[in-house]
Design an enzyme around this catalytic site. Sequence first.
Site, PDB file in Angstrom:
ATOM      1  N   ASP A 184     -12.909  19.530  10.022  1.00  0.00           N
ATOM      2  CA  ASP A 184     -14.288  19.344   9.553  1.00  0.00           C
ATOM      3  C   ASP A 184     -14.923  20.669   9.120  1.00  0.00           C
ATOM      4  O   ASP A 184     -14.634  21.722   9.692  1.00  0.00           O
ATOM      5  CB  ASP A 184     -15.115  18.718  10.690  1.00  0.00           C
ATOM      6  CG  ASP A 184     -16.413  18.113  10.180  1.00  0.00           C
ATOM      7  OD1 ASP A 184     -16.497  17.814   8.971  1.00  0.00           O
ATOM      8  OD2 ASP A 184     -17.337  17.949  10.983  1.00  0.00           O
ATOM      9  N   ASN A 234     -15.538  21.431   5.505  1.00  0.00           N
ATOM     10  CA  ASN A 234     -15.233  21.824   4.119  1.00  0.00           C
ATOM     11  C   ASN A 234     -16.490  21.934   3.257  1.00  0.00           C
ATOM     12  O   ASN A 234     -16.664  22.897   2.514  1.00  0.00           O
ATOM     13  CB  ASN A 234     -14.321  20.786   3.441  1.00  0.00           C
ATOM     14  CG  ASN A 234     -12.988  20.652   4.131  1.00  0.00           C
ATOM     15  OD1 ASN A 234     -12.686  21.404   5.045  1.00  0.00           O
ATOM     16  ND2 ASN A 234     -12.184  19.687   3.698  1.00  0.00           N
ATOM     17  N   GLY A 235     -17.360  20.924   3.373  1.00  0.00           N
ATOM     18  CA  GLY A 235     -18.558  20.889   2.536  1.00  0.00           C
ATOM     19  C   GLY A 235     -19.453  22.086   2.832  1.00  0.00           C
ATOM     20  O   GLY A 235     -19.929  22.767   1.911  1.00  0.00           O
ATOM     21  N   ARG A 250     -19.148  20.967  -3.080  1.00  0.00           N
ATOM     22  CA  ARG A 250     -18.425  20.589  -1.861  1.00  0.00           C
ATOM     23  C   ARG A 250     -16.914  20.489  -2.113  1.00  0.00           C
ATOM     24  O   ARG A 250     -16.107  20.808  -1.248  1.00  0.00           O
ATOM     25  CB  ARG A 250     -18.942  19.242  -1.342  1.00  0.00           C
ATOM     26  CG  ARG A 250     -20.353  19.282  -0.784  1.00  0.00           C
ATOM     27  CD  ARG A 250     -20.806  17.875  -0.393  1.00  0.00           C
ATOM     28  NE  ARG A 250     -19.850  17.260   0.509  1.00  0.00           N
ATOM     29  CZ  ARG A 250     -19.855  17.465   1.837  1.00  0.00           C
ATOM     30  NH1 ARG A 250     -20.767  18.229   2.384  1.00  0.00           N
ATOM     31  NH2 ARG A 250     -18.944  16.892   2.592  1.00  0.00           N
ATOM     32  N   HIS A 302     -12.993  21.382  -0.127  1.00  0.00           N
ATOM     33  CA  HIS A 302     -11.784  20.570   0.096  1.00  0.00           C
ATOM     34  C   HIS A 302     -10.557  21.293  -0.453  1.00  0.00           C
ATOM     35  O   HIS A 302      -9.495  21.292   0.159  1.00  0.00           O
ATOM     36  CB  HIS A 302     -11.928  19.187  -0.554  1.00  0.00           C
ATOM     37  CG  HIS A 302     -13.078  18.385   0.002  1.00  0.00           C
ATOM     38  ND1 HIS A 302     -13.309  18.269   1.348  1.00  0.00           N
ATOM     39  CD2 HIS A 302     -14.059  17.659  -0.617  1.00  0.00           C
ATOM     40  CE1 HIS A 302     -14.384  17.513   1.551  1.00  0.00           C
ATOM     41  NE2 HIS A 302     -14.863  17.131   0.366  1.00  0.00           N
ATOM     42  N   ARG A 349     -19.398   8.315   1.021  1.00  0.00           N
ATOM     43  CA  ARG A 349     -19.763   9.560   0.312  1.00  0.00           C
ATOM     44  C   ARG A 349     -19.890   9.281  -1.197  1.00  0.00           C
ATOM     45  O   ARG A 349     -19.403   8.249  -1.683  1.00  0.00           O
ATOM     46  CB  ARG A 349     -18.684  10.609   0.552  1.00  0.00           C
ATOM     47  CG  ARG A 349     -18.645  11.016   2.013  1.00  0.00           C
ATOM     48  CD  ARG A 349     -17.829  12.247   2.225  1.00  0.00           C
ATOM     49  NE  ARG A 349     -17.890  12.622   3.633  1.00  0.00           N
ATOM     50  CZ  ARG A 349     -17.545  13.797   4.100  1.00  0.00           C
ATOM     51  NH1 ARG A 349     -17.094  14.718   3.289  1.00  0.00           N
ATOM     52  NH2 ARG A 349     -17.635  14.056   5.400  1.00  0.00           N
ATOM     53  N   LEU A 357       9.013  17.790  13.764  1.00  0.00           N
ATOM     54  CA  LEU A 357       7.583  17.529  13.980  1.00  0.00           C
ATOM     55  C   LEU A 357       7.218  16.213  13.300  1.00  0.00           C
ATOM     56  O   LEU A 357       7.576  15.980  12.143  1.00  0.00           O
ATOM     57  CB  LEU A 357       6.745  18.670  13.370  1.00  0.00           C
ATOM     58  CG  LEU A 357       5.236  18.468  13.371  1.00  0.00           C
ATOM     59  CD1 LEU A 357       4.667  18.523  14.782  1.00  0.00           C
ATOM     60  CD2 LEU A 357       4.541  19.516  12.503  1.00  0.00           C
ATOM     61  N   ARG A 398     -18.080  15.551  18.388  1.00  0.00           N
ATOM     62  CA  ARG A 398     -17.940  14.085  18.436  1.00  0.00           C
ATOM     63  C   ARG A 398     -16.576  13.666  17.907  1.00  0.00           C
ATOM     64  O   ARG A 398     -15.858  14.452  17.295  1.00  0.00           O
ATOM     65  CB  ARG A 398     -19.059  13.391  17.658  1.00  0.00           C
ATOM     66  CG  ARG A 398     -19.188  13.839  16.222  1.00  0.00           C
ATOM     67  CD  ARG A 398     -20.268  13.048  15.471  1.00  0.00           C
ATOM     68  NE  ARG A 398     -20.523  13.631  14.172  1.00  0.00           N
ATOM     69  CZ  ARG A 398     -21.544  14.425  13.889  1.00  0.00           C
ATOM     70  NH1 ARG A 398     -22.428  14.724  14.825  1.00  0.00           N
ATOM     71  NH2 ARG A 398     -21.697  14.926  12.678  1.00  0.00           N
TER      72      ARG A 398
HETATM   73  C1  IPE Z   1     -14.619  13.219  10.238  1.00  0.00           C
HETATM   74  O1  IPE Z   1     -15.485  14.122   9.647  1.00  0.00           O
HETATM   75  C2  IPE Z   1     -13.624  12.697   9.248  1.00  0.00           C
HETATM   76  C3  IPE Z   1     -12.629  13.641   8.763  1.00  0.00           C
HETATM   77  C4  IPE Z   1     -12.501  14.890   9.130  1.00  0.00           C
HETATM   78  C5  IPE Z   1     -11.699  13.108   7.813  1.00  0.00           C
HETATM   79  P1  IPE Z   1     -16.895  13.664   9.086  1.00  0.00           P
HETATM   80  O2  IPE Z   1     -17.532  14.880   8.519  1.00  0.00           O
HETATM   81  O3  IPE Z   1     -16.739  12.509   8.163  1.00  0.00           O
HETATM   82  O4  IPE Z   1     -17.622  13.182  10.397  1.00  0.00           O
HETATM   83  P2  IPE Z   1     -19.173  12.996  10.681  1.00  0.00           P
HETATM   84  O5  IPE Z   1     -19.734  12.190   9.557  1.00  0.00           O
HETATM   85  O6  IPE Z   1     -19.791  14.358  10.740  1.00  0.00           O
HETATM   86  O7  IPE Z   1     -19.229  12.312  12.006  1.00  0.00           O
HETATM   87  C1  IPE Z   2     -14.156  17.378   6.355  1.00  0.00           C
HETATM   88  O1  IPE Z   2     -15.128  18.233   5.867  1.00  0.00           O
HETATM   89  C2  IPE Z   2     -13.353  16.743   5.259  1.00  0.00           C
HETATM   90  C3  IPE Z   2     -13.526  15.292   5.157  1.00  0.00           C
HETATM   91  C4  IPE Z   2     -14.299  14.560   5.868  1.00  0.00           C
HETATM   92  C5  IPE Z   2     -12.739  14.649   4.140  1.00  0.00           C
HETATM   93  P1  IPE Z   2     -16.556  17.682   5.426  1.00  0.00           P
HETATM   94  O2  IPE Z   2     -16.474  17.279   3.991  1.00  0.00           O
HETATM   95  O3  IPE Z   2     -17.026  16.645   6.348  1.00  0.00           O
HETATM   96  O4  IPE Z   2     -17.436  18.979   5.564  1.00  0.00           O
HETATM   97  P2  IPE Z   2     -18.895  19.079   6.159  1.00  0.00           P
HETATM   98  O5  IPE Z   2     -18.854  18.513   7.540  1.00  0.00           O
HETATM   99  O6  IPE Z   2     -19.794  18.290   5.257  1.00  0.00           O
HETATM  100  O7  IPE Z   2     -19.189  20.535   6.134  1.00  0.00           O
HETATM  101 MG    MG Z   3     -18.056  16.725   8.122  1.00  0.00          MG
END
Ligand code: IPE
Ligand code: IPE
Ligand code: MG
Length: 306
Positions: free
Chosen positions: A15, A17-18, A28, A32, A66, A128, A187
Amino acid sequence: MTPRTPPRHVACIMDGNGRWAQHRGLERTHGHMAARTAIEAVLDGALQEKVEWLTLFVFSTENWSRPEEEVSFLMRFLTQHVVGRETQHMDSRGVRLRLLGGADSRIPAEVTDRLREAEELTRDNSTLQLSLAFNYGGRQDLCEAARSLVAQGVPAEEITAETFAQRMQIPELPDVDLLLRTGGEHRLSNFLLWHCAYAELVFLDVLWPDFRTSHFRHALELYYQRRRRFGALDPADAADAADAAASVAVESPALVPGPATLLGLPTAIASHLGTALWDGLRETARFTVHQLTTESKKPGRSSRPS
Ligand code: IPE
Ligand code: IPE
Ligand code: MG
């Protein structure tokens, strides 16, 4: 030094990336793209540390909500960069790739085909086991298992944790030992709900694109410091408890450990306090009975509540 057993199954919620991209004033999707290096790092870390199973959360059932551009970018990205280019490399390192997640008409056929090809190519590898949780939801996985039991008419009394687990999408997927989440959120976000029943949870603030093998090793260090008890006592605590019980028995063989041990008071003081309390209670009861009897004998008063 005692040998340290690596976690058999590490699951990772990748989690952040964005936010990584937004901090740099980028779209964003750049976050990724930057995640490729982190995926290589977690894979290297798992191979170096001799982890048997690694599950990566790539796309959740909730991620469909999204914006459409981001969703379609993620689909292409997965096939072109995570699976496509990397499959040969993974194969040469003995990685078996498996898909964990439900089918969905919104997933382009090309994506599913590539994933299935990668599964096929790597199916004999055993160094693995890498499961990619793609269009995955823990609740959906549980519902599928329940549906399959009902559809096959399994009698209620035969439903146990074992028979239930056999109906999950990858029945041999072991319980998660270490759940690692980057990006600072604390979480599960519907990830591996069944398998994380006794997982050690490690949350790191690092944003996923910045994740390197040093972070993986750090998470493992935290894991090794945990004392996993699975509801029992760990051997050191069990030995302490046995010693404490033995010393109470020597001090006062006729006494079951009582308030004195619980309050940590010397036995003589605790038993004095106990006697005083008991005497007080007896006095209160005697006084109450006396009051009630006197009240009911007063003329014109009913003993029944009005
Ligand atoms: C969880 O991250 C899903 C993945 C990493 C693929 P999210 O960014 O979607 O989770 P929430 O929305 O913060 O709970
Ligand atoms: C996790 O990073 C990647 C996916 C859920 C696919 P996010 O895209 O959720 O990044 P944040 O949490 O918005 O920074
Ligand atoms: Mg996220």
